[in-house]
Write an enzyme that holds these catalytic residues in place. Structure first.
Site, PDB file in Angstrom:
ATOM      1  N   PHE A  83       1.243   5.202   0.674  1.00 14.12           N
ATOM      2  CA  PHE A  83       0.681   6.286   1.464  1.00 14.12           C
ATOM      3  C   PHE A  83       1.368   7.592   1.073  1.00 14.12           C
ATOM      4  O   PHE A  83       2.544   7.605   0.684  1.00 14.12           O
ATOM      5  CB  PHE A  83       0.898   6.047   2.967  1.00 14.12           C
ATOM      6  CG  PHE A  83       0.209   4.830   3.513  1.00 14.12           C
ATOM      7  CD1 PHE A  83      -0.971   4.940   4.229  1.00 14.12           C
ATOM      8  CD2 PHE A  83       0.755   3.563   3.331  1.00 14.12           C
ATOM      9  CE1 PHE A  83      -1.605   3.815   4.750  1.00 14.12           C
ATOM     10  CE2 PHE A  83       0.129   2.432   3.841  1.00 14.12           C
ATOM     11  CZ  PHE A  83      -1.057   2.562   4.545  1.00 14.12           C
ATOM     12  N   THR A 125       0.855  -1.184   0.000  1.00 14.12           N
ATOM     13  CA  THR A 125       0.000   0.000   0.000  1.00 14.12           C
ATOM     14  C   THR A 125       0.886   1.228   0.000  1.00 14.12           C
ATOM     15  O   THR A 125       1.863   1.308   0.753  1.00 14.12           O
ATOM     16  CB  THR A 125      -0.929   0.028   1.223  1.00 14.12           C
ATOM     17  OG1 THR A 125      -1.782  -1.119   1.192  1.00 14.12           O
ATOM     18  CG2 THR A 125      -1.796   1.276   1.221  1.00 14.12           C
TER      19      THR A 125
END
Length: 407
Positions: free
Chosen positions: A281, A279
């Site tokens: 960010f 992921t």
């Protein structure tokens, strides 16, 4: 009034009028003679003075003035005893000095230093509850920071804008799930700047309360057969829900840290579909950082075509924008389109084929270049010619940490 030189002396003499029907509050004749100097040039005035000279430093001068003040107070008390009341000297009841420790402190270079970087004292907002992957991303982006959980992405944005938090760390895309469109919309709605990025490996674990394994061992052995699925806002929130509500027939998919925080048992680890699940960010702040060229940078922009101008609207605008980067050998790492909320429909009227309605889009692009580079500046100058709206969301260092898949 002529200014006095540092070596000048001051003589204050007060005298009563020749006729006074009643006692006054003034100093009696020749009772008070004051001489002050920044340097001890007292040769001419010392003989007539009741107050001797001071040294050549400010400290000596202040000390002498303090003695003077106490002398005046003493003479006031003596005059009170004799019936002569001294209530004012030059308009003041006394010559009390302001204590030196109460004077304003001079600014130093430390007072002008920027806010601490990399989390030494930063408050960092993230969406979720403790144990969420976003909390781990905040800790990776800003080690030793104070992580502030927020129940919604919108709240995390607002916490920075309202100075409740110094930074926000929010997900924008996952290698399996794709883009988090909500945060792309919020990037445009709010006035925060992207100041960095961080990538985090995802290690999903199956968690349950201790003792739950004995109650659902047969089902868990099959790992997914006859299981009712329920989506929640975040993985750590699911772990918290199971623990708080003492759900013995329910498991949660969350992180290892969530298991530790909420006292859950790890039934299985690394259950994500792909061990390389990542992921990405972004780190958000109220002010942008100054772009540099001494390390790899990434720049994020958002733009829209001009639907009212055939030269700027339609499919040609995207081709022209991409050509501006390709011509300068600037690599694009991401391109994302979102419907234009304020103007979702573009009407095209062609007399030959009739009237058509098309969606109007906003385009989000990430490219590998710093805004400090001339080629990036020239590319955006060309892009601006083809668009009705262009905004730089941030120019920031790329996350260059080595990638290690979860095994």
């Amino acid at each position: 009034m002529q200014a006095l030189s540092p070596s000048s002396s001051i003589a204050l003499k007060s005298a009563l009028p020749t006729r006074s029907p009643t006692p006054t509050n003034r100093v009696p004749p020749s009772q008070l003679v004051i001489q002050c100097a920044y340097r001890p040039d007292w040769a001419n005035a010392a003989a007539n003075s009741n107050f001797r000279g001071v040294g050549s430093t400010r400290a000596d001068w202040q000390s002498a003035c303090a003695i003077l003040a106490s002398k005046v107070v003493s003479e006031q008390k003596n005059d009170d005893a004799t019936g002569t009341n001294i209530t004012a000297v030059n308009g003041h009841k006394t010559l009390d000095l302001v204590p030196i420790e109460n004077l304003p402190k001079a600014l130093t270079i430390a007072d002008l230093s920027p806010a601490p970087m990399h989390g030494s004292t930063l408050r960092v907002a993230y969406q979720g509850v403790p144990g969420a992957y976003s909390e781990a991303a905040a800790g990776k982006a800003y080690p030793n920071c104070e992580a502030i959980p927020c129940d919604q992405f919108e709240v995390a944005f607002q916490s920075v804008e309202l100075w409740i938090a110094d930074r926000a760390v929010l997900p924008v895309e996952n290698s399996l799930g794709g883009s988090i469109h909500r945060n792309y919309d919020l990037l445009l709605r709010h006035s925060l700047h992207i100041v960095g990025e961080v990538q985090l490996s995802v290690n999903h674990c199956l968690l349950a309360l201790p003792g739950a394994l004995a109650q659902c061992e047969h089902t868990l052995t099959k790992l997914g057969y006859n299981v009712t699925r329920e989506a929640v806002d975040d993985t750590a929130g699911a772990a918290e829900f199971v623990a708080v509500n003492d759900l013995r027939d329910t498991a949660a998919i969350a992180s290892l840290r969530a298991a530790e925080l909420y006292g859950l048992q790890i039934l299985s680890e690394g259950i994500q579909d792909d061990s390389s699940n990542m992921t990405r960010f972004v780190m958000l702040a109220r002010d942008p950082i100054v772009p540099r060229t001494d390390r790899p940078f990434k720049t994020s922009i958002v733009f829209a075509g001009d639907g009212g101008n055939e030269d700027r609207g339609g499919t040609a605008v995207l081709f022209k924008v991409l050509s501006a980067f390709a011509f300068r050998n600037i690599s694009l790492t991401k391109i994302e389109s979102r419907p234009h909320r304020n103007q979702p429909i573009r009407v095209v009227d062609d007399v030959d084929v009739g009237t058509a309605k098309h969606f109007e889009y906003l385009f989000y692009i990430d490219f590998e270049a710093s805004m400090a580079e001339v080629r990036a500046q020239n590319a955006l100058a060309e892009v601006q010619e083809f668009t009705s709206f262009l905004r730089v969301l941030g120019s920031y260092p790329m996350d260059m940490t080595p990638w290690c898949p979860v095994t």
